[in-house]
Write an enzyme that holds these catalytic residues in place. Structure first.
Site, PDB file in Angstrom:
ATOM      1  N   LYS A  35     -67.359  37.686 118.492  1.00 61.63           N
ATOM      2  CA  LYS A  35     -66.367  38.328 119.371  1.00 61.63           C
ATOM      3  C   LYS A  35     -66.996  39.494 120.145  1.00 61.63           C
ATOM      4  CE  LYS A  35     -64.924  41.249 115.521  1.00 61.63           C
ATOM      5  NZ  LYS A  35     -63.871  41.521 114.531  1.00 61.63           N
ATOM      6  N   TYR A 256     -75.866  70.026 131.230  1.00 65.67           N
ATOM      7  CA  TYR A 256     -74.516  70.554 131.488  1.00 65.67           C
ATOM      8  C   TYR A 256     -74.102  71.533 130.402  1.00 65.67           C
ATOM      9  CZ  TYR A 256     -73.619  67.102 135.143  1.00 65.67           C
ATOM     10  OH  TYR A 256     -73.665  66.360 136.297  1.00 65.67           O
TER      11      TYR A 256
HETATM   12  C1  LIG Z   1     -64.684  41.279 113.337  1.00 70.69           C
HETATM   13  C2  LIG Z   1     -64.196  40.561 112.164  1.00 70.69           C
HETATM   14  C3  LIG Z   1     -65.082  40.186 111.146  1.00 70.69           C
HETATM   15  C4  LIG Z   1     -66.536  40.607 111.123  1.00 70.69           C
HETATM   16  O1  LIG Z   1     -66.599  41.926 110.627  1.00 70.69           O
HETATM   17  P1  LIG Z   1     -67.999  42.670 110.409  1.00 70.69           P
HETATM   18  O2  LIG Z   1     -67.631  43.956 109.761  1.00 70.69           O
HETATM   19  O3  LIG Z   1     -68.577  42.859 111.770  1.00 70.69           O
HETATM   20  O4  LIG Z   1     -68.806  41.767 109.575  1.00 70.69           O
HETATM   21  C5  LIG Z   1     -64.594  39.430 110.113  1.00 70.69           C
HETATM   22  N1  LIG Z   1     -63.300  39.067 110.069  1.00 70.69           N
HETATM   23  C6  LIG Z   1     -62.412  39.423 111.012  1.00 70.69           C
HETATM   24  C7  LIG Z   1     -61.004  39.005 110.898  1.00 70.69           C
HETATM   25  C8  LIG Z   1     -62.828  40.184 112.087  1.00 70.69           C
HETATM   26  O5  LIG Z   1     -61.952  40.547 113.023  1.00 70.69           O
END
Ligand SMILES: *Cc1c(COP(=O)(O)O)cnc(C)c1O
Length: 369
Positions: A35, A256
């Site tokens: 994702k 800055y």
């Molecule tokens: C993003 C996500 C994961 C992966 O989590 P990590 O901490 O990056 O391993 C697993 N399960 C769900 C439902 C997620 O949304």
């Protein structure tokens, strides 16, 4: 010469980290979580690098799944949050996707739908994260409704998410884990529970499927590293160069607001990378960077296109010197994105997903195409 900032993506490291997740859980299958543009690393390139190695991919929404299918990725793809409106079911079916079901309305929409082929479903139960999922006392009824539906009964899994699998204090993890073991046992349900920290640290949470995400990109999510997490390899190197050098007298302010002032006669280097590239503006003075493979630190506030580093202890560094904001220097030295994140009061996830499109991605290793 073009602006020297780029994100080098090591696809062999991605494959190495995936194999580690797989080998830590020999009785599970591991879906590679891709994702958010593969946590900023490039959705399609990462999927291609993992094709044939990962039996399935996971994304957050239909649009991400469509991008993968348009790129010719044929492996199963799970929608981790299922559908957002019932009209999406037609696309789920057409693209051959799998889906999480976390709410009554999703369950009702699914059961009212007559797909031409069975759709694998991961029924999500809220075991303590209190974000998505059926409350445990209502999970059994939802499970039985799906079990009674021939279109969904065949490949049904119980899914849940841990809130604290990364923490040294394991009390809450064990509470969630015990609840899930009891529920899955009672239903005879195969499970999908483990995120990266549970994959790395809690074999008891490994199920029929696991869902490693950030570990695939080489970030260690554990509060305290363990033997497995120490074997992770960084996938992204955010790399730039020194584009100018300043000599400063003691007491001269830098950047800055003059947040950093030279504690002694100092030499600072200007780096082509700023918050307009996604580098975190919250980076404190002292945030580590590698210059020609040697550690030094940020001096003064990050600006949009540039940041400033202290070169006083690196007299040989100058214009054109390699700067690694995180990842692996060309001499092999590493600076973990997790360490940088701690200095920015954040986590690796936000730094990696925050690298903006202005930064060109360059792919190395396993051919993306
Ligand atoms: C993003 C996500 C994961 C992966 O989590 P990590 O901490 O990056 O391993 C697993 N399960 C769900 C439902 C997620 O949304």
């Amino acid at each position: 010469m073009a602006r020297p900032l780029r994100a080098d993506i090591d696809l062999d490291a991605l494959r190495h980290n995936y194999r580690l997740a797989r080998d830590l859980a020999p009785d599970s299958r591991s879906v590679a979580v891709l994702k958010a543009d593969a946590y900023g690393h490039g959705l399609v390139a990462c999927a291609r690098a993992l094709e044939g190695l990962a039996p399935a991919f996971a994304v957050a929404c239909l649009e991400e799944a469509e991008t993968l299918r348009e790129a010719g990725i044929g492996a199963p793809i799970v929608l981790l949050e299922g559908i957002f409106e019932s009209q999406e079911l037609a696309r789920v079916e057409a693209l051959g996707l799998w889906m999480a079901v976390h709410s009554d309305w999703q369950l009702d929409a699914l059961l009212a739908w007559r797909p031409t082929r069975p759709i694998p479903v991961w029924l999500k139960v809220d075991s303590g994260m209190h974000r998505l999922g059926f409350p445990p006392e209502r999970a059994e009824a939802a499970w039985r409704r799906l079990r009674a539906a021939p279109d969904y009964a065949c490949d049904l899994h119980l899914m849940s998410h841990f809130a604290t699998a990364d923490a040294v204090d394991s009390g809450y993890f064990h509470r969630q884990s015990a609840l899930l073991a009891e529920l899955a046992g009672r239903l005879g349900a195969p499970t999908c529970l483990a995120n990266s920290p549970a994959t790395l640290a809690w074999p008891e949470a490994h199920g029929a499927w696991n869902r490693p995400g950030v570990m695939l990109y080489g970030s260690d999510p554990l509060e305290h590293a363990n033997a497995a997490s120490r074997r992770l390899a960084p996938v992204m190197t955010l790399r730039s160069e020194i584009i100018a050098v300043r000599e400063l007298e003691e007491g001269e302010p830098v950047g800055y607001g003059g947040r950093w002032t030279a504690p002694r006669p100092s030499r600072v280097g200007i780096v082509a990378c700023g918050y307009g590239d996604g580098y975190d503006r919250h980076a404190a003075d002292g945030t580590p960077v590698l210059v020609d493979g040697r550690r030094t630190a940020i001096a003064g506030k990050v600006s949009m296109d540039m940041l400033i580093v202290d070169l006083t202890a690196l007299p040989e560094a100058g214009i054109g010197s390699e700067v690694v904001l995180w990842g692996r220097g060309s001499g092999g030295e590493t600076l973990s994105v997790d360490e940088v994140a701690r200095h920015c009061d954040t986590i690796s996830y936000t730094l990696l997903t925050g690298v903006l499109p202005r930064v060109p991605r360059r792919y190395h290793g396993a051919e993306p195409e």
